[in-house]
Design an enzyme around this catalytic site. Structure first.
Site, PDB file in Angstrom:
ATOM      1  N   ASP A   1      -3.014  10.107  19.159  1.00 42.51           N
ATOM      2  CA  ASP A   1      -2.903   9.999  17.753  1.00 42.51           C
ATOM      3  C   ASP A   1      -3.612   8.921  17.435  1.00 42.51           C
ATOM      4  O   ASP A   1      -3.162   7.989  16.488  1.00 42.51           O
ATOM      5  CB  ASP A   1      -1.490  10.001  17.445  1.00 42.51           C
ATOM      6  CG  ASP A   1      -0.579  11.308  17.649  1.00 42.51           C
ATOM      7  OD1 ASP A   1      -1.464  12.142  18.197  1.00 42.51           O
ATOM      8  OD2 ASP A   1       0.524  11.155  17.747  1.00 42.51           O
TER       9      ASP A   1
ATOM     10  N   LYS B   1      -0.842  18.389  16.318  1.00 44.33           N
ATOM     11  CA  LYS B   1       0.632  18.435  16.687  1.00 44.33           C
ATOM     12  C   LYS B   1       1.235  18.195  15.204  1.00 44.33           C
ATOM     13  O   LYS B   1       0.649  17.311  14.456  1.00 44.33           O
ATOM     14  CB  LYS B   1       1.098  17.758  17.739  1.00 44.33           C
ATOM     15  CG  LYS B   1       0.726  16.429  17.802  1.00 44.33           C
ATOM     16  CD  LYS B   1       1.175  15.738  19.101  1.00 44.33           C
ATOM     17  CE  LYS B   1       1.262  14.280  19.082  1.00 44.33           C
ATOM     18  NZ  LYS B   1       2.169  13.498  17.947  1.00 44.33           N
TER      19      LYS B   1
ATOM     20  N   CYS C   1       5.814   8.497  19.123  1.00 44.80           N
ATOM     21  CA  CYS C   1       5.195   9.735  19.869  1.00 44.80           C
ATOM     22  C   CYS C   1       4.864   9.189  21.435  1.00 44.80           C
ATOM     23  O   CYS C   1       5.156   9.936  22.388  1.00 44.80           O
ATOM     24  CB  CYS C   1       3.717  10.065  19.457  1.00 44.80           C
ATOM     25  SG  CYS C   1       3.868  10.708  17.731  1.00 44.80           S
TER      26      CYS C   1
END
Length: 204
Positions: A22, A81, A113
C-alpha cells in the site's frame, strides 16, 4: 534424530517472498514516506536480482490512488484490497508456493495493514521478517507499539541491509557486485535511531 532447534529466522531466496503493502499516492503525508519507499525500492531491486518473487497490494485504489512510481514496481500487477491485511487478497499466490517459508514485509501503515498481515502470515505458519526501515505510520507511537506487538507475536524485526545480506549469503555470489552497489548508499534514516538508543520498554 537431531533435536528440533530454535527458529533462527534464516532467509533464503528460494523460500522467500517480498510483500509490498500500500505505498500509494494518498499516503504521501505519512511520516518518513519518502524514506520508506526508498528502502522498499532497494528491497525490490535485490529481490529481482535474486529471483525472489514480489507481491504488491493497493488499499482501495479508487480513493487512495495508485502505487507511487518511485517504488519502481513496474511489471508487478497490483492487487486491490479493502481488508487491513494483504493475506486475503494474495491467498492464491501463497497457496501456489508450497516451498515458501519466509515473508519479507514492507509498507504502510505499520499498526494497520502491516500488523494484520504479519499476524495472518504467522497463523499460516510462515516466518515474518518486518523490514523496520521500510514501514511507517502517521503516528509514530502507533508505529513503535506495532513493531513491539509483532515481535511479541513471533515476527522478526530486521533492517533492509541485514535481510539483503542474508539473502545474498556470500560475497562470492554471482550477483553480489550488483547488490553491493545497491547497499553502498546507506538506507535513508526513517526515524528509528532514537528507539534503540537507551532503554526502551517496548523492546526489552
Amino acid at each position: 534424530m537431531a533435536a528440533v532447534g530454535p527458529n533462527l529466522g534464516r532467509v533464503l531466496p528460494g523460500s522467500s517472498i517480498l510483500f509490498l503493502c500500500d505505498m500509494q499516492e494518498k499516503f504521501r503525508h505519512i511520516a518518513y514516506f519518502p524514506q520508506i519507499v526508498s528502502v522498499a525500492a532497494r528491497m525490490l531491486k535485490v529481490a529481482r536480482l535474486l529471483e525472489v518473487p514480489a507481491v504488491l497490494t493497493e488499499q482501495y485504489p479508487v480513493g487512495l490512488g495508485p502505487t507511487v512510481p518511485e517504488l519502481g514496481a513496474g511489471g508487478l500487477r497490483p492487487v486491490a484490497k479493502t481488508c487491513f491485511s494483504m493475506v486475503p487478497a494474495v491467498r492464491q499466490e501463497l497457496d501456489t508456493r508450497p516451498q515458501l517459508r519466509s515473508v519479507l514485509l514492507c509498507g504502510i501503515e505499520t499498526h494497520a495493514c502491516i500488523l494484520n498481515t504479519a499476524l495472518d502470515l504467522l497463523d499460516r505458519g510462515l516466518q515474518v521478517h518486518v523490514v523496520v526501515d521500510a514501514c511507517s505510520s502517521r503516528n509514530q507511537v502507533d508505529r513503535l507499539v506495532a513493531l513491539a506487538r509483532m515481535r511479541q507475536s513471533g515476527a522478526f524485526l530486521s533492517t533492509s541491509e541485514g535481510l539483503i545480506l542474508q539473502l545474498v549469503g556470500d560475497a562470492a555470489h554471482p550477483r553480489f557486485k550488483e547488490i553491493q552497489k545497491i547497499i553502498k548508499e546507506p538506507a535513508q534514516d526513517s526515524g528509528l535511531l532514537g528507539v534503540f538508543q537507551g532503554p526502551n520498554p517496548l523492546f526489552r
